[in-house]
Scaffold this motif. Sequence first.
Motif, PDB file in Angstrom:
ATOM      1  N   ALA A 134      49.801  -4.652  18.008  1.00  0.00           N
ATOM      2  CA  ALA A 134      50.074  -5.232  16.686  1.00  0.00           C
ATOM      3  C   ALA A 134      49.033  -6.269  16.281  1.00  0.00           C
ATOM      4  CB  ALA A 134      51.484  -5.839  16.642  1.00  0.00           C
ATOM      5  N   CYS A 135      47.778  -6.031  16.624  1.00  0.00           N
ATOM      6  CA  CYS A 135      46.721  -6.995  16.282  1.00  0.00           C
ATOM      7  C   CYS A 135      46.310  -6.868  14.821  1.00  0.00           C
ATOM      8  CB  CYS A 135      45.509  -6.795  17.192  1.00  0.00           C
ATOM      9  SG  CYS A 135      44.676  -5.207  16.939  1.00  0.00           S
ATOM     10  N   GLU A 136      46.689  -5.736  14.195  1.00  0.00           N
ATOM     11  CA  GLU A 136      46.396  -5.457  12.777  1.00  0.00           C
ATOM     12  C   GLU A 136      44.905  -5.212  12.509  1.00  0.00           C
ATOM     13  OE1 GLU A 136      48.630  -4.739  10.531  1.00  0.00           O
ATOM     14  OE2 GLU A 136      50.418  -5.367  11.624  1.00  0.00           O
ATOM     15  N   HIS A 137      44.123  -5.074  13.565  1.00  0.00           N
ATOM     16  CA  HIS A 137      42.699  -4.762  13.399  1.00  0.00           C
ATOM     17  C   HIS A 137      42.521  -3.531  12.511  1.00  0.00           C
ATOM     18  CE1 HIS A 137      38.744  -3.108  14.703  1.00  0.00           C
ATOM     19  NE2 HIS A 137      38.407  -4.375  14.741  1.00  0.00           N
ATOM     20  N   CYS A 138      43.397  -2.545  12.702  1.00  0.00           N
ATOM     21  CA  CYS A 138      43.296  -1.280  11.950  1.00  0.00           C
ATOM     22  C   CYS A 138      43.594  -1.461  10.467  1.00  0.00           C
ATOM     23  CB  CYS A 138      44.229  -0.241  12.554  1.00  0.00           C
ATOM     24  SG  CYS A 138      45.962  -0.754  12.648  1.00  0.00           S
ATOM     25  N   HIS A 139      44.316  -2.528  10.129  1.00  0.00           N
ATOM     26  CA  HIS A 139      44.699  -2.742   8.732  1.00  0.00           C
ATOM     27  C   HIS A 139      43.840  -3.800   8.056  1.00  0.00           C
ATOM     28  CE1 HIS A 139      48.980  -0.999   9.605  1.00  0.00           C
ATOM     29  NE2 HIS A 139      48.028  -0.080   9.543  1.00  0.00           N
ATOM     30  N   ASN A 140      42.808  -4.222   8.743  1.00  0.00           N
ATOM     31  CA  ASN A 140      41.949  -5.263   8.176  1.00  0.00           C
ATOM     32  C   ASN A 140      40.650  -4.699   7.604  1.00  0.00           C
ATOM     33  OD1 ASN A 140      43.813  -7.200   8.719  1.00  0.00           O
ATOM     34  ND2 ASN A 140      42.916  -7.827  10.673  1.00  0.00           N
ATOM     35  N   TYR A 146      49.975   4.068  14.047  1.00  0.00           N
ATOM     36  CA  TYR A 146      49.848   2.916  13.142  1.00  0.00           C
ATOM     37  C   TYR A 146      48.415   2.763  12.614  1.00  0.00           C
ATOM     38  CZ  TYR A 146      51.267  -1.876  11.726  1.00  0.00           C
ATOM     39  OH  TYR A 146      51.599  -3.016  11.034  1.00  0.00           O
ATOM     40  N   CYS A 180      50.162  -0.093  21.504  1.00  0.00           N
ATOM     41  CA  CYS A 180      49.765  -0.881  20.332  1.00  0.00           C
ATOM     42  C   CYS A 180      50.128  -2.347  20.584  1.00  0.00           C
ATOM     43  CB  CYS A 180      50.520  -0.366  19.105  1.00  0.00           C
ATOM     44  SG  CYS A 180      50.269  -1.373  17.618  1.00  0.00           S
TER      45      CYS A 180
END
Length: 177
Positions: free
Chosen positions: A49-55, A102, A47
């Motif tokens: 931590a690009c936060e693509h999954c949470h965007n 995540y 991972c």
Amino acid sequence: MNILILTGSPRPNGNSNLLAERFAEGARSAGHTVTRLDAAHLDIHPCVACEHCHNGSGTCTFHDGFTDIRRTIAKADALVFAAPIYYFGLPAQLTAAIDRFYACGDDLNIPKKAALIVTLADTDPDTAAAAVLQFRKTAEYVGWAEGGVLVATGLGAAGEAKDSPFADQAYALGKNF
Ligand SMILES: Cc1cc2nc3c(=O)[nH]c(=O)nc-3n(C[C@H](O)[C@H](O)[C@H](O)COP(=O)(O)O)c2cc1C
């Protein structure tokens, strides 16, 4: 039950894979369906931590070996981790897969049963304490019920688990899961 076993040893004939197999035999004898995916031999990017999954998309930016794990987790009623202890923790191969949880969102939070099988050379089970705690905290965090922890000590060379009492214990864990 649909059980997914996630293994994390680079040694195909190693101790944790052997105990994973014994667990699977026990579980199948009790009528469960078992799928095994090998995090150590799948291409799994750590991972970032690009936060693509949470965007909003809910998808990971990497499409690699973890895609299959995620798909299988979503359909599983239970998840079993089987891995060696490396420096008091879980090996990087399995940790890479766990960190990618995540991006899994609700696929993870479906109630499941979870178990941990770890193998280590040391004869002191406390050497696995950090890995056991990580397993328990992760399971608690995502709402999985604990289905058992097997700490198989005193196993150094690949294959030593075969003639150890842990082989029968892994079978029993699977059979009574
Ligand atoms: C990189 C590395 C780190 C290890 N660290 C530990 C350790 O901290 N404590 C321990 O008891 N054994 C340690 N071991 C030994 C393995 O945990 C042990 O041989 C285990 O049974 C291997 O499982 P496997 O055959 O499934 O790969 C280490 C082995 C390697 C290769």
